[in-house]
Design an enzyme around this catalytic site. Structure first.
Site, PDB file in Angstrom:
ATOM      1  N   ARG A   1      21.034   3.774  -4.238  1.00 38.74           N
ATOM      2  CA  ARG A   1      21.505   2.547  -3.580  1.00 38.74           C
ATOM      3  C   ARG A   1      22.352   1.709  -4.538  1.00 38.74           C
ATOM      4  O   ARG A   1      22.327   1.951  -5.747  1.00 38.74           O
ATOM      5  CB  ARG A   1      20.282   1.696  -3.166  1.00 38.74           C
ATOM      6  CG  ARG A   1      19.357   2.418  -2.224  1.00 38.74           C
ATOM      7  CD  ARG A   1      17.960   2.524  -2.813  1.00 38.74           C
ATOM      8  NE  ARG A   1      17.125   3.483  -2.061  1.00 38.74           N
ATOM      9  CZ  ARG A   1      16.564   3.214  -0.901  1.00 38.74           C
ATOM     10  NH1 ARG A   1      16.680   2.019  -0.376  1.00 38.74           N
ATOM     11  NH2 ARG A   1      15.860   4.124  -0.262  1.00 38.74           N
TER      12      ARG A   1
ATOM     13  N   ASP B   1      17.526   2.912   5.493  1.00 39.19           N
ATOM     14  CA  ASP B   1      16.428   1.944   5.619  1.00 39.19           C
ATOM     15  C   ASP B   1      16.444   1.235   6.964  1.00 39.19           C
ATOM     16  O   ASP B   1      16.890   0.096   7.105  1.00 39.19           O
ATOM     17  CB  ASP B   1      16.449   0.925   4.464  1.00 39.19           C
ATOM     18  CG  ASP B   1      15.708   1.468   3.257  1.00 39.19           C
ATOM     19  OD1 ASP B   1      15.448   2.685   3.225  1.00 39.19           O
ATOM     20  OD2 ASP B   1      15.376   0.689   2.351  1.00 39.19           O
TER      21      ASP B   1
ATOM     22  N   ASP C   1      19.576  -3.314  -2.093  1.00 36.91           N
ATOM     23  CA  ASP C   1      18.717  -2.131  -2.264  1.00 36.91           C
ATOM     24  C   ASP C   1      18.715  -1.286  -0.995  1.00 36.91           C
ATOM     25  O   ASP C   1      18.175  -0.183  -0.992  1.00 36.91           O
ATOM     26  CB  ASP C   1      17.283  -2.538  -2.625  1.00 36.91           C
ATOM     27  CG  ASP C   1      16.680  -3.485  -1.605  1.00 36.91           C
ATOM     28  OD1 ASP C   1      17.284  -4.550  -1.357  1.00 36.91           O
ATOM     29  OD2 ASP C   1      15.626  -3.164  -1.027  1.00 36.91           O
ATOM     30  N   ASN C   2      19.325  -1.796   0.072  1.00 33.52           N
ATOM     31  CA  ASN C   2      19.391  -1.030   1.320  1.00 33.52           C
ATOM     32  C   ASN C   2      20.816  -0.565   1.618  1.00 33.52           C
ATOM     33  O   ASN C   2      21.140  -0.230   2.754  1.00 33.52           O
ATOM     34  CB  ASN C   2      18.861  -1.871   2.486  1.00 33.52           C
ATOM     35  CG  ASN C   2      17.366  -2.125   2.367  1.00 33.52           C
ATOM     36  OD1 ASN C   2      16.664  -1.385   1.694  1.00 33.52           O
ATOM     37  ND2 ASN C   2      16.882  -3.166   3.013  1.00 33.52           N
TER      38      ASN C   2
ATOM     39  N   ASP D   1       0.779  -1.233   0.000  1.00 36.76           N
ATOM     40  CA  ASP D   1       0.000   0.000   0.000  1.00 36.76           C
ATOM     41  C   ASP D   1       0.818   1.296   0.000  1.00 36.76           C
ATOM     42  O   ASP D   1       0.259   2.386  -0.093  1.00 36.76           O
ATOM     43  CB  ASP D   1      -0.953   0.002   1.206  1.00 36.76           C
ATOM     44  CG  ASP D   1      -0.225  -0.235   2.521  1.00 36.76           C
ATOM     45  OD1 ASP D   1       1.016  -0.132   2.542  1.00 36.76           O
ATOM     46  OD2 ASP D   1      -0.895  -0.546   3.527  1.00 36.76           O
TER      47      ASP D   1
END
Ligand code: AMP
Ligand code: MG
Length: 533
Positions: free
Chosen positions: A203, A287, A277-278, A138
């Protein structure tokens, strides 16, 4: 009209290609670095915490921070056209496997600003609604994870460790349904938005995605952009030699990543989800998900329930994993360099650099001067200490503060040990055998500091600058969250304040430095966390 007097300078979105598909419906974004998005309006926003320090960095006054305009802007309710919000496209390796496109699924870059004294900063809302990268989720965030991000990024900054900052934490007034432990117990939670700030949110995965897609043009554009924006000194230094420039860029990222890992080890921070990706290209902690802080020293501890089986991201493995992640970044930029040897050299040097920096960090923690002649013996001293601290439950943070105060008494060998009584968790573990091994270690340490020649005061002052007294213990964050969920933000504010001076004694707040209480040992949120946020 004020828009808080920002000097808007949208470089990323004006210099890099945009997604031509305008719908925010989940889709693969090709040949583009970002998609335009609009934050979701919130029904009843309320600012519950902010960082004056981060605000000052942006040139915002306390009045501006408290204004209704600030609240509306930083919860996505007013979106001035010149802000031009966007979500970034990136991929990543998750738990060792290539995961394809990920992207900003619940982060929206609200605007890029040129600050009065801190250069270019990106203002990013986390939890402000769906983007093309939200997949089936969401795009929202709940209060508990937002409190954790807010408190920890500010705490990390004040520990002196590179990190994204947190400017504000607001409730949205909307509820968000989450199944916290993915076990079929979904419930409605309070929605929240954090505004985080960094010079760059790029990243490792930003570079990996075009490489995996064999989109060399975009790959080059992104690397060139990163260099121009965040490593501009390399442009001059390697003006005529792009390959050397790319290598120097990679090497600098490796250096920064190494320093970051050693810093995390110094203070007992376990990131928990070191997916590529972090991993920030500028070497910041980024993150804040299911991270945790070491209470009892345990190299095999991971706070992340999703990682409980393989423990890929455990405390003691962060150095090795960062190298694995750098290996993925090296693979990604290979097409720009077309030669593997120089990349391999940088990667191979990484282990050596890590060892050196770890050694220097441990020397500092122990208050001894690192010298070549003592190098081998000191390494043995450090490793022996790690074994000792891990053998029985010993609070890492308290131990090092006690060590700074320790003075060895030759006459009462066994009693030297009593000085450390406060840092053990379980009395029954304090066997005679452990005590005698601990005493032996203290004896070697005493010899070493004697040889080092600092006065007790000098040593203590030096050690207390690198060994924090206050860290964001997992149970403290959880207590602040539980109160905040009831509308009581007092603990959140107090913790934020204490963690602004983590190395100071702050006697009035001594209780925040105490050991994790027994009730928190196996409590959800205190010892185990999930990625659900
Ligand atoms: P993380 O584990 O937080 O690094 O997230 C991995 C990916 O999942 C990223 O692309 C996130 O943007 C995305 N993601 C995580 N949570 C949500 C959410 N609630 N809504 C949309 N995307 C999400
Ligand atoms: Mg992420």
């Amino acid at each position: 009209m004020s828009y808080l007097d920002f000097n808007i300078e949208n470089k990323f979105s004006s210099q890099l290609p945009k997604d031509l598909e305008e719908s925010i419906f989940p889709h693969q974004v090709h040949s583009a670095a970002f998609s335009w998005v609009t934050p979701k309006r919130t029904s009843n926003p309320q600012l519950i915490a902010s960082s004056r320090d981060a605000a000052a960095m942006l040139g915002l006054s306390t009045e501006q921070l408290k204004s209704d305009e600030f609240l509306q802007l930083f919860t996505g309710n007013i979106v001035p056209e010149e802000f031009s919000p966007y979500a970034m496209c990136y991929g990543g390796h998750q738990f060792g496997h290539w995961a394809g496109q990920l992207g900003d699924g619940r982060a929206i870059n609200l605007a890029e600003v040129n600050t009065p004294s801190y250069g270019h900063k990106v203002l990013q809302l986390k939890g402000a609604g769906p983007t093309p990268f939200s997949r089936t989720a969401d795009g929202l965030a709940v209060l508990r994870s937002s409190v954790r991000e807010f408190l920890c990024s500010e705490a990390m900054f004040h520990l002196g460790i590179p990190t994204t900052r947190a400017l504000s934490l607001s409730l949205t007034g909307d509820s968000v349904v989450r199944d916290m432990f993915y076990n079929g117990n979904a419930k409605a939670e309070l929605g929240a938005v954090v505004c985080r700030v960094s010079s760059s949110f790029m990243r490792f995965g930003s570079i990996e995605l075009p490489a995996y897609r064999k989109d060399k043009a975009l790959l080059k554009q992104l690397v060139d952009y990163s260099i121009k924006r965040d490593f501009p000194e390399l442009l001059n230094e390697y003006a005529d030699d792009p390959i050397q420039r790319y290598l120097a860029w990679f090497e600098e990222i490796a250096q920064r990543t190494c320093r970051l890992m050693v810093d995390w080890m110094r203070v007992g921070f376990v990131h928990g989800v070191m997916n590529t990706d972090n991993m920030s290209l500028i070497g910041e902690t980024i993150d804040y998900g299911p991270y945790g802080w070491i209470d009892n020293f345990d190299l095999s501890w991971t706070p992340n329930t999703t990682d409980a089986q393989g423990k890929r991201y455990r405390f003691g493995k962060q150095g090795e994993i960062s190298q694995w992640n750098l290996f993925q970044l090296a693979n990604a930029i290979y097409p720009l360099i077309a030669e593997s040897a120089p990349l391999e050299t940088i990667l191979n040097n990484y282990s050596k650099t890590y060892q050196q920096q770890w050694h220097a960090m441990m020397s500092n923690k122990l208050g001894i001067t690192s010298e070549a002649i003592n190098h081998k013996a000191d390494t043995e001293l450090f490793l022996a200490l790690e074994i000792l601290l891990g053998d029985i439950e010993t609070d890492m943070t308290i131990f090092y503060r006690l060590l700074a105060d320790f003075s060895y008494n030759e006459k009462v060998k066994e009693n030297n040990f009593n000085h450390f009584a406060d840092c053990f968790y379980l009395e029954e573990q304090l066997t005679i055998d452990h005590q005698s091994r601990f005493s032996l270690w203290l004896e070697s340490y005493a010899h070493r500091i004697q040889q080092d020649g600092k006065t007790a005061e000098q040593r203590k002052a030096a050690m207390n600058k690198v060994n924090p007294k206050y860290v964001l213990r997992n149970y403290l964050a959880q207590q602040a969250i539980e109160l905040a969920e009831q509308g009581d933000y007092s603990k959140l504010h107090e913790l934020q304040k204490v963690l602004e001076k983590p190395y100071d004694e702050q006697i009035a707040f001594h209780h925040y430095s105490e050991k994790r209480p027994e009730w928190a040992r196996n409590k959800a949120g205190c010892s185990m966390l999930s990625c659900s946020s």
